[in-house]
Design an enzyme around this catalytic site. Structure first.
Site, PDB file in Angstrom:
ATOM      1  N   MET A  27      23.650   9.714   4.391  1.00 37.03           N
ATOM      2  CA  MET A  27      23.414  11.182   4.939  1.00 37.03           C
ATOM      3  C   MET A  27      23.658  10.917   6.555  1.00 37.03           C
ATOM      4  O   MET A  27      24.138  11.862   7.286  1.00 37.03           O
ATOM      5  CB  MET A  27      22.140  11.394   4.792  1.00 37.03           C
ATOM      6  CG  MET A  27      21.948  12.897   5.176  1.00 37.03           C
ATOM      7  SD  MET A  27      23.001  14.154   4.410  1.00 37.03           S
ATOM      8  CE  MET A  27      22.134  14.651   2.943  1.00 37.03           C
ATOM      9  N   PHE A  31     -11.958  -8.064  13.113  1.00 36.86           N
ATOM     10  CA  PHE A  31     -10.876  -8.383  12.079  1.00 36.86           C
ATOM     11  C   PHE A  31     -10.526  -7.025  11.432  1.00 36.86           C
ATOM     12  O   PHE A  31     -11.327  -6.679  10.520  1.00 36.86           O
ATOM     13  CB  PHE A  31     -11.254  -9.811  11.524  1.00 36.86           C
ATOM     14  CG  PHE A  31      -9.948 -10.155  10.599  1.00 36.86           C
ATOM     15  CD1 PHE A  31      -8.903 -10.343  11.159  1.00 36.86           C
ATOM     16  CD2 PHE A  31     -10.068 -10.126   9.226  1.00 36.86           C
ATOM     17  CE1 PHE A  31      -7.905 -10.749  10.221  1.00 36.86           C
ATOM     18  CE2 PHE A  31      -9.287 -10.382   8.363  1.00 36.86           C
ATOM     19  CZ  PHE A  31      -8.020 -10.599   9.123  1.00 36.86           C
ATOM     20  N   GLN A  32      -9.261  -6.855  11.031  1.00 34.37           N
ATOM     21  CA  GLN A  32      -8.792  -5.829  10.469  1.00 34.37           C
ATOM     22  C   GLN A  32      -9.485  -4.509  10.800  1.00 34.37           C
ATOM     23  O   GLN A  32      -9.664  -3.535   9.733  1.00 34.37           O
ATOM     24  CB  GLN A  32      -8.754  -6.001   8.826  1.00 34.37           C
ATOM     25  CG  GLN A  32      -7.611  -7.278   8.615  1.00 34.37           C
ATOM     26  CD  GLN A  32      -7.423  -7.448   7.180  1.00 34.37           C
ATOM     27  OE1 GLN A  32      -8.391  -7.380   6.297  1.00 34.37           O
ATOM     28  NE2 GLN A  32      -6.363  -7.856   6.867  1.00 34.37           N
ATOM     29  N   LYS A  49     -17.755  -1.104   4.928  1.00 28.09           N
ATOM     30  CA  LYS A  49     -18.195  -2.189   3.767  1.00 28.09           C
ATOM     31  C   LYS A  49     -19.665  -2.071   3.555  1.00 28.09           C
ATOM     32  O   LYS A  49     -19.958  -2.398   2.217  1.00 28.09           O
ATOM     33  CB  LYS A  49     -17.691  -3.619   4.511  1.00 28.09           C
ATOM     34  CG  LYS A  49     -17.615  -4.647   3.226  1.00 28.09           C
ATOM     35  CD  LYS A  49     -16.955  -5.899   3.662  1.00 28.09           C
ATOM     36  CE  LYS A  49     -16.925  -6.769   2.528  1.00 28.09           C
ATOM     37  NZ  LYS A  49     -16.140  -8.236   3.070  1.00 28.09           N
ATOM     38  N   GLU A  81       0.825  -1.066   0.031  1.00 30.76           N
ATOM     39  CA  GLU A  81       0.080  -0.021  -0.170  1.00 30.76           C
ATOM     40  C   GLU A  81       0.774   1.390  -0.070  1.00 30.76           C
ATOM     41  O   GLU A  81       0.368   2.283  -0.728  1.00 30.76           O
ATOM     42  CB  GLU A  81      -0.859   0.230   1.148  1.00 30.76           C
ATOM     43  CG  GLU A  81      -2.368  -1.037   1.002  1.00 30.76           C
ATOM     44  CD  GLU A  81      -1.725  -2.467   1.720  1.00 30.76           C
ATOM     45  OE1 GLU A  81      -0.344  -2.626   1.982  1.00 30.76           O
ATOM     46  OE2 GLU A  81      -2.622  -3.368   1.866  1.00 30.76           O
TER      47      GLU A  81
END
Lengths: 92, 561
Positions: B476, B109-110, B159, B47
């Site tokens: 760096m 869930f999630q 959803k 993602e």
């Protein structure tokens, strides 16, 4: 440390109070006093929320004023001094 | 029409052609609606890759970038990219699936509070739990991301809302009402404020333009050039302002700040008027604010009132539409002052530029990265290319040694400084600009942060070039350890890096490795002439540092090297 008082009028969207308080914290201001009240929606007026904040900080009050104004749900921001806030609350 | 179908239709109605994402449970109805929808979806392999690709697409085109992810880990993986877009003012729409509304708040869930997570990294965000709210919120989100000072807007859609049928009454209402218009009016400062700015400019002995990323965002580069040319104004740019005026422009002194050019930083310290255009005086640009531009009055032009006088008090603030403001200033200022009062100043700036410029005569047989990048830049004098950087030493070398004629051609994570940005951003930029060569200049630390996107390049045959400058170090950080932490090289040794050419080959991408200066020209020929993706691995000296350097929190004339 300076103390400043603000009246913030917002759209009464979910999470708006959280958004305002997050910004205040992140920009370096401490909340001494907070009062929030939602208004009822009418046919002509959207449901709003009024938030009164008394804040302390060494940071610039003007900068916070502009940052609050940038929040999408904020309709109006006003500076008040402490005396006028007490007066307006006692009349409500 | 389901909520998910409405989402896809609305994106298409807003001329969105490409979206980047990764499917998962709570966003499946949207992916079902995408199937055979005609909207091009690029499946990235993480993602974070998807959000950076959308960012690169947006920055390089000026169009809205769109990314899609599922709830929970999908959403948390987007957060870094959303923050990146927020700090660099990139128009981005992040769409996340959320568990069904009756499960929100049950630790399903999630399930994660994506809306709450987003608050500190977005311009605005929405949680949609009612199908009737979807049209208003979605259209507002698309508009807000692109209006005023652009930024990321997140819309988290439960959803059940994605699956719900849009009520006919809601649909009819939406079709009747016009698309959401941002109610911010175009602001133009009053004429007396413009006159005050013009008068300061006309009376200045040592005026200097300080151009930031806002110039490109406001599409005001042409007007800025007119201002600079008309009044012969020496100009410095921020990292994001690179390209707002041509790299080869005679009055362009280069980037200011921590790794800015000597001539730019000296000019800032000596000027008596700083005309700040679309910049926010970031600490990497100013160093110690108390010692920054000590003799200068400041005119600050920006569309965001909250940026003006945030860090340095402006003597004149011009908040509003940049093109209108620049036009008004050009019209108001008399051109005569430039010939009489500012000539000596201009001469001094240009002499410094000539005498204190970069040198490329490194007497070694190994590859000197600044020279390599200068040579690469010279290859694009006729036909421009887009360069997407990662973050670190190579990023500063690109800013110093490559020249750009458009902000949209130099993609760099300026505000957040996010390693791993470059490869996916280049991928997005190439899809938005198929006619241009797109190069990701990366380092061996950064490339590994989103290396999986090589698979996306291969899957869609996106011919992005990758120039990998490998010093086997987190360069760096190591440089700072050397300079400020007594050579204590804590966790910056990457000498056990994988074989990058083999790695590229494993993804089905052409690759070649070089380590000698004598190999550079031929390697660049191969690199640029390839019609496919190509990873050119360049071994460089671990001891090579980025110069000049203004030590942190010091004034700009304290230059090392």
């Amino acid at each position: 440390m300076n103390t400043n008082t603000y009246k913030v009028v917002t759209r009464h969207a979910s999470g708006t109070l959280e958004r305002v308080l997050r910004l205040v914290r992140h920009r370096g201001f401490e909340v001494n006093y907070c009062f929030a009240q939602g208004s009822e929606a009418t046919n002509h007026v959207e449901k709003n929320m009024e938030i009164i904040l008394q804040l302390s900080s060494d940071r610039s009050a003007d900068n916070l004023y502009h940052q609050l104004h940038k929040l999408v749900d904020v309709i109006e921001v006003r500076h008040y001094n402490a005396a006028s806030i007490r007066s307006s609350l006692s009349h409500e | 029409m389901r909520g998910a179908d409405y989402l896809v239709k609305t994106l298409k109605d807003h001329k969105v052609e490409t979206v980047f994402g990764y499917p998962g449970g709570a966003i499946m109805p949207v992916y079902d609606a995408l199937y055979e929808s005609g909207l091009r979806h690029i499946l990235c392999r993480h993602e974070q890759g998807a959000v950076f690709a959308a960012d690169g697409y947006a920055r390089s085109s000026g169009q809205l970038g769109v990314c899609i992810a599922t709830s929970g880990p999908g959403a948390t993986n987007l957060i870094t990219g959303i923050a990146n877009a927020q700090l660099d003012s990139v128009p981005l729409l992040a769409i996340t699936g959320q568990v069904a509304s009756n499960f929100i708040g049950t630790d399903a869930f999630q399930e994660i509070d994506t809306y709450g997570l987003s608050l500190s990294v977005v311009k605005h965000s929405y949680l949609v739990t009612n199908i009737e709210d979807l049209p208003r919120m979605l259209n507002e989100a698309i508009s807000l991301a692109q209006s005023g000072r652009p930024g990321p807007v997140l819309i988290d859609i439960a959803k059940d809302v994605q699956m719900a049928e849009m009520p006919a009454t809601t649909l009819a209402y939406c079709e009747k009402s016009s698309p959401h218009q941002d109610d911010q009016q175009v602001l133009v400062p009053p004429s007396e404020v413009i006159s005050k700015a013009a008068s300061l400019l006309a009376s200045s002995q040592k005026p200097l333009v300080y151009a930031g990323g806002g110039v490109g965002i406001a599409q005001a580069s042409e007007l800025l050039k007119t201002l600079v040319d008309t009044f012969k104004l020496p100009t410095v740019t921020t990292l994001k302002g690179i390209g707002s005026i041509e790299g080869s422009h005679p009055y362009n002194l280069g980037m200011l700040g921590m790794h800015g050019t000597k001539s730019a930083n000296l000019a800032v310290q000596e000027c008596d008027l700083l005309l700040v255009v679309g910049a926010r005086l970031d600490d990497r640009a100013t160093g110690d604010l108390k010692q920054f531009a000590p003799y200068a009055k400041v005119i600050h032009i920006d569309c965001d009132q909250a940026e003006v006088s945030k860090l340095r008090l402006a003597d004149v603030s011009l908040v509003g539409e940049m093109k209108e403001i620049l036009s008004a200033i050009i019209e108001t200022v008399s051109g005569s002052f430039v010939h009489q009062t500012a000539h000596q100043w201009r001469h001094s700036c240009l002499t410094n530029k000539e005498q204190l410029g970069f040198r490329y005569d490194a007497p070694f047989s190994t590859i000197y990265a600044p020279l390599l990048l200068q040579k690469l830049s010279q290859r694009f004098q006729q036909q421009p290319a887009i360069v997407a950087c990662d973050v670190g030493q190579h990023q500063m070398w690109v800013a110093q040694h490559m020249q750009f004629d458009s902000c949209q051609h130099h993609l760099s994570s300026g505000g957040l400084g996010t390693m791993g940005y470059g490869l996916p951003a280049a991928l997005g930029a190439k899809l938005a600009n198929p006619e241009l060569t797109v190069i990701n200049v990366s380092g061996d630390g950064s490339i590994m942060m989103n290396i999986q996107e090589l698979a996306t390049l291969k899957r869609y045959n996106i011919p992005v070039k990758i120039l990998l400058l490998d010093n086997q170090r987190l360069g760096m950080v190591r440089q700072w350890q050397q300079l400020f932490f007594e050579n204590r090289y804590s966790e910056t040794d990457l000498s056990d890096n994988p074989d990058f050419t083999e790695l590229a080959h494993a993804f089905g991408i052409q690759s070649k490795s070089i380590h000698l200066a004598a190999q550079v020209d031929d390697a660049l020929d191969d690199f640029l002439s390839s019609e496919q993706s190509f990873l050119l691995h360049v071994a460089i000296d671990p001891d090579e540092n980025v110069w000049p350097l203004v030590p942190p929190w010091q004034k700009q004339c304290r230059l090392s090297r």
